[in-house]
Structures are given as C-alpha cells and as structure tokens.
Design a protein around this motif. Structure first.
Motif: not given
Length: 220
Positions: A13-24, A195-204
């Motif tokens: 989750a720490v690493r996923l949070a970093k990915a969320f924090e930089k996903n535009a 990649t996980i976060v990028g994919e999730l960002a496409t969902y409602t």
C-alpha cells in the motif's frame, strides 16, 4: 472541492500510494491521503476516522499474515532478497477471523471501499526455498478473500491484482513467470504498481469512464 482517496495497508500500500500520488488522472479527482505503513497487519490497519460519501478507501493488506515469520533477508550490494525459510501457512479458520475484524472496522465508513487482493510473495526466492505449494496456497487464499467480502449484506469490492499488471493472467499462474514481476521475492517492481494505478484510474470509482470494476475478478 476534491474527494479524498485513502490508501491503507502495509508495504504494498505504501508503494501504491506513491503511484496514486503521481497519477495525473487520479489527482484531478482526488486528494490522495496515505495511511499505509510498512509491516502493518490487517487487524492493526490505519483507517480514516471519518469519511464523506464521495471518498474512496483503497486497501491492500493481509500479506503479512499469510505465513508464520520464518524470514531471512539476504543483501548483496543493492539487491535484497526476502527468503521464506519454512512454509507454515496461516490456517483458513484463523483467516476467517482476520477478515471478520477488518470487515467490522470497515462497516462504519459510509463510502466506496475497494480491496486489492494479496500480491503473491516468496515466489522462487532461491532454489533452496522453492516450494510449488506457496503460489497454490496464495491463489486459494485470494479466492477465499473475495468470497468472504462479497458474501455479506453490504459487499465490498475485492479485485484480483493480476488483472491490472498489464500481463497475461494465465501466465501469472506459473511461479517462474510471476517471479519476474517481483523485485525481492515480496514486492513488485515499481512500474507494476504504477501500472495497477494507471489501470484503476480508467474505472468509474477512480474518476474514469469504464464501468464494471467489481466484475474484474477471476478465480483461475
């Protein structure tokens, strides 16, 4: 005013949070708040004290409870490998109790809650500790996780991490193939978290246009 995206759990989750924090795309919709902490177990997970209806709680946990702690950390230069020296899985009845504790903690949070299932760990850390039962056990436990959280009156969404790695899901059944996505036999290479976060960002639920996130799960 933006809604909050709370990221909760352990080191994944720490690493996923970093990915969320930089996903535009995520940042257009949410303020990302990380409550994650490495080593945190699900029964002690930090959750937001209060939420708004439009907030989202994203959880990745349970991995630290899969096996009894027979761990040896090997360091060679900049490379680290986390070895599981003995395979003592947590009993299913104990996991049912663990799931129940988290479910009870989540119930007061009146917002969307999404759980990412266990990212496989201790896969082919070395030839000495190679055990084909490790990945079989974790696949089974993820299936039980999805079953538990979807069988209640107010089901939470549990999604299969393998569907969001940008790789062939069936190939990820193979421990040799799966080992290639890991950096230390436990954690993913950072670009896979991205990649996980990028994919999730496409969902409602995350502000995207694609529906059916709750259907993005597999039992294979």
């Amino acid at each position: 005013m933006k809604n909050n995206l709370f990221v909760c759990g352990g080191s994944h989750a720490v690493r996923l949070a970093k990915a969320f924090e930089k996903n535009a795309d995520i940042l257009k919709i949410f303020t990302v708040i990380s409550l994650a902490k490495s080593g945190q177990i699900s029964t002690e997970i930090s959750l937001p004290p209060r939420v708004e209806k439009g907030d989202l709680v994203f959880i990745q946990t349970f991995g630290n409870e899969l096996f009894k702690k027979h761990i040896y950390i090997e360091k060679l230069g900049n490379k680290k490998t986390i070895h599981l020296t003995k395979v003592h899985p947590t009993a299913p009845k104990d996991f049912s109790k663990i799931y129940g504790v988290l479910k009870k903690k989540l119930e007061p949070l009146d917002c969307k809650k999404i759980i990412l299932d266990n990212i496989y760990r201790h896969i082919c850390c070395c030839t000495k500790h190679k055990n084909p039962l490790i990945i079989t056990y974790q696949r089974k436990q993820n299936k039980e996780l999805r079953k538990f959280f979807s069988s209640t009156d107010r089901p939470d969404v549990v999604i299969d991490h393998r569907k969001f790695l940008g790789l062939n899901v069936r190939k990820l059944r193979d421990s040799v193939f799966y080992e290639k996505v890991l950096v230390d036999s436990v954690h993913l290479k950072q670009h896979f978290y991205d990649t996980i976060v990028g994919e999730l960002a496409t969902y409602t639920p995350f502000g995207g246009r694609r529906s059916g996130l709750s259907e993005q799960k597999t039992t294979i």
